[in-house]
Design an enzyme around this catalytic site. Structure first.
Site: not given
Ligand code: ADP
Length: 170
Positions: A17, A41, A94, A132
């Site tokens: 990040h 979440k 990514r 993460s």
């Protein structure tokens, strides 16, 4: 004034990040790092904790002339971006696997808010495997994550894990 929003969960922030943020600093006058409030979440760190961690770590990085702001948001991203007078949404890519979802989101956001461009940035390849989720998984299993997250994040993860263990034992 070029202002961008960098939205995400940041649960927790990783060096991937931060790499994206630093690259964004070369393109924008201000980046608002926006922590999404997602009631669906169950996060590892609360929204407030994630914002605190982010505020502390972005102080430590080289951001040139770019102003870095951290805040939380809920609801539609394009609406939030319009409220903040942002012209761009920054997202990190990514691998190809990120692209499909990101493309879908970018096209939906373009439809909802035609004035806001999504800018995709690639992190340094040294960080391209970091997420993460994987950081939390590896760390909770005792794996070494040094160099993948800022040192302060490692300390926060350790503290949280020890607290959870104490809770579990009592
Ligand atoms: P999400 O909650 O959308 O899965 P995150 O909150 O983890 O994503 O990250 C926010 C943004 O940062 C996303 O665009 C994600 O693709 C990107 N990102 C996360 N980790 C990396 C990394 N290691 N390298 C580049 N971009 C990343």
């Amino acid at each position: 004034m070029r202002r961008a929003i960098y939205p995400g969960s940041f649960d927790p922030v990783t060096n991937g990040h931060l790499d994206i943020i630093q690259r964004g600093c070369k393109l924008f006058d201000e980046i608002i790092i926006a922590v999404l409030i997602n009631p669906e979440k169950t996060p590892f760190f609360s929204v407030e904790e994630r914002c605190d961690i982010l505020r502390a770590v972005v102080k430590e990085i080289d951001h040139g002339e770019c102003v870095l702001t951290v805040e939380s948001f809920a609801g539609l991203l394009v609406q939030y971006a319009a409220e903040r007078n942002a012209n761009a949404i920054v997202r990190g890519i990514r691998a190809i696997s990120d692209y499909e979802y990101e493309l879908q989101m970018a096209l939906m956001n373009r439809r909802l808010g035609p004035g806001i461009e999504t800018v995709f940035m690639m992190a340094h390849e040294a960080y391209s495997f970091i997420s993460s989720r994987l950081i939390k998984e590896v760390f909770s299993l005792g794996g070494n994550i040094t160099g993948l997250v800022p040192p302060s994040v490692e300390i926060r993860l350790q503290a949280r894990l020890s607290r959870n263990k104490i809770k579990g034992a009592s």
